[in-house]
Motif scaffolding. Structure first.
Motif, PDB file in Angstrom:
ATOM      1  N   GLN A  12       0.825  -1.213   0.000  1.00  0.00           N
ATOM      2  CA  GLN A  12       0.000   0.000   0.000  1.00  0.00           C
ATOM      3  C   GLN A  12       0.863   1.268   0.000  1.00  0.00           C
ATOM      4  O   GLN A  12       0.602   2.231   0.733  1.00  0.00           O
ATOM      5  CB  GLN A  12      -0.920   0.001   1.239  1.00  0.00           C
ATOM      6  CG  GLN A  12      -1.876  -1.171   1.296  1.00  0.00           C
ATOM      7  CD  GLN A  12      -2.858  -1.148   0.143  1.00  0.00           C
ATOM      8  OE1 GLN A  12      -3.313  -0.079  -0.279  1.00  0.00           O
ATOM      9  NE2 GLN A  12      -3.178  -2.329  -0.396  1.00  0.00           N
ATOM     10  N   PHE A  13       1.854   1.258  -0.854  1.00  0.00           N
ATOM     11  CA  PHE A  13       2.771   2.398  -0.890  1.00  0.00           C
ATOM     12  C   PHE A  13       2.043   3.687  -1.289  1.00  0.00           C
ATOM     13  O   PHE A  13       2.202   4.741  -0.643  1.00  0.00           O
ATOM     14  CB  PHE A  13       3.909   2.098  -1.873  1.00  0.00           C
ATOM     15  CG  PHE A  13       4.918   3.192  -1.969  1.00  0.00           C
ATOM     16  CD1 PHE A  13       5.930   3.314  -1.046  1.00  0.00           C
ATOM     17  CD2 PHE A  13       4.848   4.129  -3.005  1.00  0.00           C
ATOM     18  CE1 PHE A  13       6.857   4.333  -1.133  1.00  0.00           C
ATOM     19  CE2 PHE A  13       5.766   5.155  -3.100  1.00  0.00           C
ATOM     20  CZ  PHE A  13       6.781   5.251  -2.164  1.00  0.00           C
ATOM     21  N   ASP A  14       1.211   3.619  -2.325  1.00  0.00           N
ATOM     22  CA  ASP A  14       0.506   4.825  -2.798  1.00  0.00           C
ATOM     23  C   ASP A  14      -0.485   5.341  -1.754  1.00  0.00           C
ATOM     24  O   ASP A  14      -0.612   6.567  -1.534  1.00  0.00           O
ATOM     25  CB  ASP A  14      -0.209   4.527  -4.114  1.00  0.00           C
ATOM     26  CG  ASP A  14       0.765   4.226  -5.238  1.00  0.00           C
ATOM     27  OD1 ASP A  14       1.934   4.672  -5.133  1.00  0.00           O
ATOM     28  OD2 ASP A  14       0.368   3.556  -6.210  1.00  0.00           O
ATOM     29  N   ASN A  15      -1.199   4.442  -1.103  1.00  0.00           N
ATOM     30  CA  ASN A  15      -2.147   4.881  -0.082  1.00  0.00           C
ATOM     31  C   ASN A  15      -1.450   5.515   1.121  1.00  0.00           C
ATOM     32  O   ASN A  15      -1.948   6.477   1.712  1.00  0.00           O
ATOM     33  CB  ASN A  15      -3.009   3.700   0.371  1.00  0.00           C
ATOM     34  CG  ASN A  15      -3.992   3.263  -0.708  1.00  0.00           C
ATOM     35  OD1 ASN A  15      -4.442   4.088  -1.506  1.00  0.00           O
ATOM     36  ND2 ASN A  15      -4.321   1.977  -0.741  1.00  0.00           N
ATOM     37  N   GLU A  17       1.306   7.112   0.961  1.00  0.00           N
ATOM     38  CA  GLU A  17       1.739   8.442   0.516  1.00  0.00           C
ATOM     39  C   GLU A  17       0.586   9.442   0.613  1.00  0.00           C
ATOM     40  O   GLU A  17       0.757  10.580   1.087  1.00  0.00           O
ATOM     41  CB  GLU A  17       2.257   8.351  -0.910  1.00  0.00           C
ATOM     42  CG  GLU A  17       2.855   9.648  -1.413  1.00  0.00           C
ATOM     43  CD  GLU A  17       3.459   9.490  -2.807  1.00  0.00           C
ATOM     44  OE1 GLU A  17       4.160  10.419  -3.240  1.00  0.00           O
ATOM     45  OE2 GLU A  17       3.220   8.451  -3.445  1.00  0.00           O
ATOM     46  N   LYS A  18      -0.601   9.050   0.200  1.00  0.00           N
ATOM     47  CA  LYS A  18      -1.754   9.949   0.306  1.00  0.00           C
ATOM     48  C   LYS A  18      -2.107  10.234   1.761  1.00  0.00           C
ATOM     49  O   LYS A  18      -2.422  11.374   2.132  1.00  0.00           O
ATOM     50  CB  LYS A  18      -2.952   9.324  -0.409  1.00  0.00           C
ATOM     51  CG  LYS A  18      -2.793   9.217  -1.916  1.00  0.00           C
ATOM     52  CD  LYS A  18      -4.017   8.553  -2.541  1.00  0.00           C
ATOM     53  CE  LYS A  18      -3.865   8.430  -4.047  1.00  0.00           C
ATOM     54  NZ  LYS A  18      -5.038   7.752  -4.665  1.00  0.00           N
ATOM     55  N   PHE A 117       9.819   8.646   1.223  1.00  0.00           N
ATOM     56  CA  PHE A 117       9.119   8.184   0.027  1.00  0.00           C
ATOM     57  C   PHE A 117      10.043   8.144  -1.185  1.00  0.00           C
ATOM     58  O   PHE A 117       9.801   7.358  -2.117  1.00  0.00           O
ATOM     59  CB  PHE A 117       7.886   9.040  -0.228  1.00  0.00           C
ATOM     60  CG  PHE A 117       6.716   8.654   0.634  1.00  0.00           C
ATOM     61  CD1 PHE A 117       5.893   7.594   0.270  1.00  0.00           C
ATOM     62  CD2 PHE A 117       6.459   9.315   1.825  1.00  0.00           C
ATOM     63  CE1 PHE A 117       4.829   7.237   1.070  1.00  0.00           C
ATOM     64  CE2 PHE A 117       5.405   8.954   2.618  1.00  0.00           C
ATOM     65  CZ  PHE A 117       4.584   7.910   2.256  1.00  0.00           C
ATOM     66  N   ARG A 121      10.442   4.819  -3.380  1.00  0.00           N
ATOM     67  CA  ARG A 121      10.343   4.785  -4.849  1.00  0.00           C
ATOM     68  C   ARG A 121      11.595   4.149  -5.462  1.00  0.00           C
ATOM     69  O   ARG A 121      11.504   3.403  -6.466  1.00  0.00           O
ATOM     70  CB  ARG A 121      10.153   6.190  -5.385  1.00  0.00           C
ATOM     71  CG  ARG A 121       8.775   6.769  -5.096  1.00  0.00           C
ATOM     72  CD  ARG A 121       8.558   8.045  -5.876  1.00  0.00           C
ATOM     73  NE  ARG A 121       7.290   8.669  -5.509  1.00  0.00           N
ATOM     74  CZ  ARG A 121       7.131   9.544  -4.538  1.00  0.00           C
ATOM     75  NH1 ARG A 121       8.204   9.929  -3.825  1.00  0.00           N
ATOM     76  NH2 ARG A 121       5.949  10.033  -4.255  1.00  0.00           N
ATOM     77  N   GLN A 124      11.222   0.421  -5.125  1.00  0.00           N
ATOM     78  CA  GLN A 124      10.261  -0.076  -6.105  1.00  0.00           C
ATOM     79  C   GLN A 124      10.846  -0.104  -7.501  1.00  0.00           C
ATOM     80  O   GLN A 124      10.647  -1.057  -8.262  1.00  0.00           O
ATOM     81  CB  GLN A 124       8.996   0.786  -6.062  1.00  0.00           C
ATOM     82  CG  GLN A 124       8.022   0.408  -4.980  1.00  0.00           C
ATOM     83  CD  GLN A 124       6.694   1.114  -5.149  1.00  0.00           C
ATOM     84  OE1 GLN A 124       6.613   2.148  -5.806  1.00  0.00           O
ATOM     85  NE2 GLN A 124       5.649   0.534  -4.578  1.00  0.00           N
TER      86      GLN A 124
END
Length: 627
Positions: A12-15, A17-18, A117, A121, A124
């Motif tokens: 859940q990397f994107d979540n 970040e949000k 982050f 990245r 990833q």
């Protein structure tokens, strides 16, 4: 219950970040909220302080310091000002402890979040690159395997059809190609196996080492942010709770001020301020107009001594208007001192300015001047009567025993208050001189200590004189208070009305009316109640100049004079002079032996005419002749 974002939220990397971005936005919103609240507190404190200052009693209003309700309101305003100060301190603490700190922390938090982050990245990107390499080697291996299989199939078919030499050569070439394809497929297989092992290793490291570490750092950052929000809220409540005890004390002081209001004491204070000390007037008796009465009065008969044949009705003092002119005209006069028998050195032997015997009584002459002159001259005459009254009356007793008890007490209280203030100023000056002398003694280069001694001795003598005067006035005040208490007890024992033995106005004999004591005819301001006929006679004239009588503009000079002898003016309204001094003449002698002079535009008073030599201007002589 413990949780680990690296293990629980590995995908859940994107979540994440949000979510962290929204958390920082929330922190910024909370910081803005605290800042706006601090601004509101600051604005409130300023408005409260301005309101308190607006309604705070002015120092010139002495009445507001006498009554408990005024003092309570002043105390309430002071405590309200203290509340405003506490609100201002609260706003300052919110800005300093929360807004400034959170603003700095938000910048640090944004930098830390960006670093974490960026590391995520990069991890990833590395795993995605390893996966792409694995997919490439896999597709190559698959392609090489298929080509090797086709080559082997072609070689087998050629071997079955091998009949001629040419075909045998083609079969050999096909077997060689199949062998090469097989070797390429084997190499692709080895490369694929290597890429697969590398990807599995990178993937294991990514999801079991890098991601947990990075996500743990992000989790710690988020927990610190949440903890910082809680700390800011706690500091906000603590800052407000810190001022609450002071605000509570201020509110308690307001309650005490409200409870300290004493209506009975305030009403007694009104009595103390406005009480005149005079007895109420008696009954007005019937006046029989059936008999022939002579009620006219002439100017000379009014100004001469009263005879027993005069019969005039009187007005009681509570009902007549204060008439300054009649009070002045009826005041006793004091003659000027005679000139010295032998002249002082440098003087003359004979005094040509000795006053000739006046053909008219002086007050009568001034009254004639007043009634027959122009408006400006009338104003000067009235001003002359006013300013010369004190020297004609002579000096009043120092203990104010000539005043009624209530006025005497108030006069002595005012005098004691003024003397106390002067003593305080003298003591402060004495302390300053003592400190200056001490500094000079420690550091001689700054000044001579002996130069302070004369002034210090003068201040000490003045202080001693003031203290003696204060003790005398306090003794007189104690005497007046004792007499006033005795008088009050006597009045209370005799009832609220007048004593039955007191002679009332309008008694059967006008002679008894005229023979009453002066105190029974005094008004609250100390003036006598004059005859009604005399009041009617001068009412039209005197009321016209009541306002002009208080005008204090300087009169023009009509000449100069030179003093022939020294004169010490001890009475109020007189002017001291030395022998040979030049002065300006403001007003000539009106027949009473006094001439009004001025020195340096700021000192003005009366001097004996026989002590000076007058030089009038020609224009002034003409003007006086015309008048």
């Amino acid at each position: 219950m413990s949780c680990n974002w690296g293990a629980e939220l590995w995908d859940q990397f994107d979540n994440l970040e949000k979510h962290t971005s929204w958390g920082i936005d929330f922190l910024e919103r909370y910081t803005k909220f605290v800042k706006e609240r601090a601004d509101i507190e600051l604005s409130y404190s300023k408005q409260i302080r301005s309101l308190s200052k607006k309604y705070h009693p002015k120092r010139s209003r002495e009445d507001e310091s006498r009554y408990t309700w005024c003092l309570a309101f002043a105390a309430t305003l002071r405590q309200l000002n203290e509340v405003a100060i506490q609100r201002e301190e609260l706003a300052e603490n919110l800005n300093r402890q929360i807004v400034c700190e959170l603003t700095r922390y938000i910048q640090e938090l944004k930098t830390e979040r960006k670093t974490h982050f960026q590391d995520g990245r990069r991890a990833q990107q590395h795993i995605e690159s390893s996966w792409k390499q694995l997919e490439s080697s896999k597709r190559r291996f698959e392609r090489d395997c298929k080509e090797a299989e086709r080559a082997q199939h072609v070689s087998d078919r050629v071997d079955l059809d091998n009949k001629t030499d040419g075909e045998k050569r083609c079969s050999l070439k096909a077997r060689q190609t199949a062998q090469q394809k097989k070797q390429a497929a084997e190499e692709s297989r080895k490369e694929y196996v290597t890429s697969l092992n590398q990807f599995n290793q990178d993937q294991h490291q990514h999801y079991h080492t890098l991601v947990p570490v990075i996500y743990q750092r992000i989790q710690d950052m988020e927990e610190r942010r949440i903890e910082r929000i809680g700390e800011a809220m706690r500091l906000s409540a603590e800052a407000e709770r810190k001022v609450l005890p002071v605000v509570k004390r201020s509110l308690d002081a307001m309650m005490d001020a409200a409870e300290s209001i004493q209506p009975r004491m305030d009403t007694r204070q009104v009595v103390e301020v406005y009480k005149s000390g005079f007895d109420p007037p008696g009954d007005v008796e019937f006046e029989d107009y059936s008999t022939t009465m002579r009620r006219s009065i002439s100017e000379s008969s009014y100004l001469d001594n009263r005879t027993e044949g005069r019969r005039h009705s009187r007005k009681l003092w509570p009902f007549i208007r204060k008439n300054k002119l009649l009070t002045l005209l009826s005041s006793p006069r004091q003659p000027p001192p005679p000139p010295p028998t032998s002249p002082s050195p440098g003087g003359v032997t004979n005094s040509p300015q000795s006053p000739p015997p006046a053909s008219k009584e002086p007050i009568t002459q001034r009254l004639n001047d007043l009634m027959t002159s122009g408006s400006r001259t009338r104003k000067q005459c009235l001003r002359s009567l006013k300013r010369g009254l004190s020297l004609k009356l002579g000096s009043s007793p120092a203990d104010c025993s000539h005043l009624p008890l209530e006025q005497r007490r108030k006069k002595l209280q005012t005098r004691i208050s003024n003397i106390s203030q002067e003593i305080q100023r003298e003591r402060e000056q004495r302390d300053a001189l003592l400190k200056m002398r001490e500094v000079y003694e420690r550091s001689p280069q700054m000044g001579d200590a002996s130069s302070v001694e004369p002034r210090l001795e003068e201040v000490k003598q003045s202080l001693q004189r003031l203290e003696d005067e204060l003790r005398r006035n306090q003794a007189w005040l104690s005497e007046a208070d004792s007499k006033l208490s005795d008088h009050s007890s006597t009045r209370q024992g005799g009832g609220c009305g007048l004593n039955s033995h007191t002679t009332t106005p309008g008694s059967s004999s006008l002679k008894q009316l005229d023979n009453r004591s002066p105190a029974s005819r005094e008004s609250p301001d100390g003036s006598y109640t004059e005859d009604h006929g005399a009041e009617l006679h001068f009412k039209s004239r005197s009321s016209e100049f009541d306002d002009d009588f208080d005008d204090e503009e300087l009169l023009p000079s009509i000449g100069t004079c030179k003093s022939l002898y020294p004169f010490q003016g001890q009475n109020e309204g007189t002017l001291s002079m030395v022998e040979g001094e030049l002065l300006s003449v403001v007003e000539e002698d009106k027949g009473d032996g006094w001439t009004r002079v001025r020195r340096n535009l700021d000192e003005e008073g009366y001097v004996p005419t026989s002590y000076i030599k007058v030089f009038l201007d020609s224009s002034a002589k003409g003007a006086m002749t015309y008048i």
